[in-house]
Structure formats: structure tokens, C-alpha cells
Design a protein around this motif. Structure first.
Motif, PDB file in Angstrom:
ATOM      1  N   ARG A   1       0.631  -1.070  -0.100  1.00  0.00           N
ATOM      2  CA  ARG A   1      -0.010   0.151   0.092  1.00  0.00           C
ATOM      3  C   ARG A   1       0.994   1.189   0.029  1.00  0.00           C
ATOM      4  N   ILE A   2       0.737   2.033  -0.914  1.00  0.00           N
ATOM      5  CA  ILE A   2       1.481   3.321  -1.138  1.00  0.00           C
ATOM      6  C   ILE A   2       0.894   4.490  -0.951  1.00  0.00           C
ATOM      7  N   THR A   3       1.606   5.389  -0.161  1.00  0.00           N
ATOM      8  CA  THR A   3       1.109   6.943  -0.122  1.00  0.00           C
ATOM      9  C   THR A   3       2.028   7.612  -0.740  1.00  0.00           C
ATOM     10  N   GLY A   4       1.423   8.575  -1.516  1.00  0.00           N
ATOM     11  CA  GLY A   4       2.428   9.590  -2.394  1.00  0.00           C
ATOM     12  C   GLY A   4       2.264   8.705  -3.962  1.00  0.00           C
ATOM     13  N   THR A   5       2.798   9.458  -4.824  1.00  0.00           N
ATOM     14  CA  THR A   5       2.971   9.158  -6.242  1.00  0.00           C
ATOM     15  C   THR A   5       4.252   8.940  -6.800  1.00  0.00           C
ATOM     16  N   PRO A   6       4.776   7.686  -6.978  1.00  0.00           N
ATOM     17  CA  PRO A   6       6.262   7.770  -7.403  1.00  0.00           C
ATOM     18  C   PRO A   6       6.056   7.785  -8.982  1.00  0.00           C
ATOM     19  N   SER A   7       7.162   8.377  -9.287  1.00  0.00           N
ATOM     20  CA  SER A   7       7.302   8.457 -10.954  1.00  0.00           C
ATOM     21  C   SER A   7       7.882   7.170 -11.321  1.00  0.00           C
ATOM     22  N   GLY A   8       7.713   6.792 -12.712  1.00  0.00           N
ATOM     23  CA  GLY A   8       8.222   5.609 -13.169  1.00  0.00           C
ATOM     24  C   GLY A   8       8.983   5.899 -14.418  1.00  0.00           C
ATOM     25  N   HIS A   9       9.701   4.934 -14.799  1.00  0.00           N
ATOM     26  CA  HIS A   9      10.571   4.798 -16.022  1.00  0.00           C
ATOM     27  C   HIS A   9      10.720   3.490 -16.492  1.00  0.00           C
ATOM     28  N   ASP A  10      10.245   3.354 -17.733  1.00  0.00           N
ATOM     29  CA  ASP A  10      10.481   1.742 -18.647  1.00  0.00           C
ATOM     30  C   ASP A  10      11.493   1.744 -19.236  1.00  0.00           C
ATOM     31  N   LYS A  11      12.003   0.419 -19.007  1.00  0.00           N
ATOM     32  CA  LYS A  11      13.142   0.105 -20.129  1.00  0.00           C
ATOM     33  C   LYS A  11      12.741  -1.483 -20.251  1.00  0.00           C
ATOM     34  N   LYS A  12      13.181  -1.774 -21.584  1.00  0.00           N
ATOM     35  CA  LYS A  12      13.196  -3.333 -21.758  1.00  0.00           C
ATOM     36  C   LYS A  12      14.539  -3.867 -21.507  1.00  0.00           C
ATOM     37  N   ALA A  13      14.384  -4.862 -20.920  1.00  0.00           N
ATOM     38  CA  ALA A  13      15.580  -5.674 -20.345  1.00  0.00           C
ATOM     39  C   ALA A  13      16.210  -6.539 -21.424  1.00  0.00           C
ATOM     40  N   ASP A  14      17.291  -7.062 -21.242  1.00  0.00           N
ATOM     41  CA  ASP A  14      18.151  -8.112 -22.115  1.00  0.00           C
ATOM     42  C   ASP A  14      16.955  -8.965 -22.286  1.00  0.00           C
ATOM     43  N   SER A  15      16.459  -9.620 -21.459  1.00  0.00           N
ATOM     44  CA  SER A  15      15.434 -10.651 -21.457  1.00  0.00           C
ATOM     45  C   SER A  15      14.234 -10.379 -22.302  1.00  0.00           C
ATOM     46  N   GLY A  16      13.994  -9.191 -22.877  1.00  0.00           N
ATOM     47  CA  GLY A  16      12.892  -8.798 -23.871  1.00  0.00           C
ATOM     48  C   GLY A  16      11.569  -8.053 -22.788  1.00  0.00           C
ATOM     49  N   ASN A  17      11.858  -8.477 -21.328  1.00  0.00           N
ATOM     50  CA  ASN A  17      10.669  -7.787 -20.625  1.00  0.00           C
ATOM     51  C   ASN A  17      10.781  -6.376 -20.634  1.00  0.00           C
ATOM     52  N   LEU A  18       9.772  -5.813 -20.513  1.00  0.00           N
ATOM     53  CA  LEU A  18       9.687  -4.475 -20.054  1.00  0.00           C
ATOM     54  C   LEU A  18       9.460  -4.205 -18.641  1.00  0.00           C
ATOM     55  N   VAL A  19      10.697  -3.617 -17.850  1.00  0.00           N
ATOM     56  CA  VAL A  19      10.703  -3.532 -16.637  1.00  0.00           C
ATOM     57  C   VAL A  19      10.464  -1.695 -16.211  1.00  0.00           C
ATOM     58  N   THR A  20       9.619  -1.754 -15.180  1.00  0.00           N
ATOM     59  CA  THR A  20       9.165  -0.544 -15.021  1.00  0.00           C
ATOM     60  C   THR A  20       9.707  -0.194 -13.543  1.00  0.00           C
ATOM     61  N   ARG A  21      10.740   0.950 -13.448  1.00  0.00           N
ATOM     62  CA  ARG A  21      11.232   1.091 -11.943  1.00  0.00           C
ATOM     63  C   ARG A  21      10.307   2.351 -11.642  1.00  0.00           C
ATOM     64  N   ARG A  22      10.004   2.252 -10.178  1.00  0.00           N
ATOM     65  CA  ARG A  22       9.415   3.684  -9.735  1.00  0.00           C
ATOM     66  C   ARG A  22      10.497   4.259  -8.745  1.00  0.00           C
ATOM     67  N   PHE A  23      10.239   5.503  -8.611  1.00  0.00           N
ATOM     68  CA  PHE A  23      10.859   6.220  -7.757  1.00  0.00           C
ATOM     69  C   PHE A  23      10.365   7.416  -7.306  1.00  0.00           C
ATOM     70  N   CYS A  24      11.212   8.258  -6.154  1.00  0.00           N
ATOM     71  CA  CYS A  24      10.493   9.587  -5.910  1.00  0.00           C
ATOM     72  C   CYS A  24      10.875  10.505  -6.948  1.00  0.00           C
TER      73      CYS A  24
END
Ligand SMILES: [Zn+2]
Ligand SMILES: [Zn+2]
Length: 141
Positions: free
Chosen positions: A51-74
Motif C-alpha cells: 500500500r503506497i502513499t504518495g505517487t512515485p514516478s516511473g521509468h520503462d526500459k526493455k531488459a535483455d530478457s525482452g521483458n519491459l521493466v518499470t522502475r518506480r522512484f520518488c
């Protein structure tokens, strides 16, 4: 099961987790080194238990595996808190250093060790993989 709490450096993003922890790993992939200047230390939880309070920003990057990874940060202080991958729907990585008690969870495995810098402190007593973990589990976190 105990309630785990954590948040970013500035306090704008806070979270509570009500679930038992999944696998916990130190990841030495190059993407993790770029965001952490080191390996990242991660633990998996069911996404719906966080359960998250506040709204993290996100960044999408395709991994070497081909999966799309979304990293969330302040967006204010830059702390990385969470990571999601299309390779493991329903599970979210939590960066252990953001827990209020980072000793609450101990990593069991180092992954992607082949791309660690030569000065890296890799705990030899832990399970180790040069690339992704052997299980069918997701690779990069
Ligand atoms: Zn912050
Ligand atoms: Zn990584």
C-alpha cells in the motif's frame, strides 16, 4: 507475518507491506548499477500487498530478457523504491534499503555476478549466479 514499512529519502513516498516476503536477491546487472551505483538489494512481494502513499514516478526500459521493466522512484528525492516486470505479473520488487528496518530481510542470492565490477563485495556465503537465477523466475530486477 509482520507489517513492513518504508519510504523514500524525503518522506514523500511511504509504503506498508502486509505479506510474507518472497525471494530476496542482490542484483549486479548493469541497469541496477546505474540506478544504485552498486548492486541493488531486492525482495519480491505480491503487488497487491503493497500500500503506497504518495505517487512515485516511473521509468520503462526493455531488459535483455525482452521483458519491459518499470522502475518506480520518488520524483523529488530520486530514491528508487519499486520495480515491476512484464516477466512476473502480480509481483513487485521492493528495494530493501528503503525499508524502515533494512535488517528485516536478508538476501539469499547474488545474481548477474558476471557483470559486477571487479571491486564488488560479493558475499561468497550466498548462492550465486553469473546471470539470472536458475529458477524460471524473472531475471533482472
Ligand atoms: Zn522522496
Ligand atoms: Zn538488476
Amino acid at each position: 507475518m509482520k507489517l513492513l514499512t518504508g519510504g523514500c529519502l524525503c518522506g514523500e513516498i511511504r509504503y506498508e507491506i502486509s505479506a510474507d516476503p518472497g525471494p530476496s536477491r542482490v542484483c549486479w546487472c548493469r541497469d541496477c548499477q546505474r540506478i544504485a551505483s552498486n548492486g541493488t538489494v531486492n525482495v519480491l512481494f505480491p503487488s497487491n500487498a503493497i500500500r503506497i502513499t504518495g505517487t512515485p514516478s516511473g521509468h520503462d526500459k526493455k531488459a535483455d530478457s525482452g521483458n519491459l521493466v518499470t522502475r518506480r522512484f520518488c520524483a523529488t528525492c530520486g530514491s528508487h523504491l519499486f520495480s515491476d516486470s512484464t516477466g512476473r505479473p502480480g509481483l513487485t520488487v521492493v528495494r530493501i534499503g528503503t525499508l524502515d528496518d533494512p535488517s528485516a530481510i536478508k538476501p539469499s542470492t547474488n545474481i548477474w555476478v558476471a557483470s559486477a565490477p571487479h571491486w564488488a563485495c560479493v558475499d561468497q556465503s550466498l548462492e550465486r549466479f553469473d546471470g539470472p537465477p536458475a529458477a524460471a523466475a524473472p531475471a533482472k530486477t
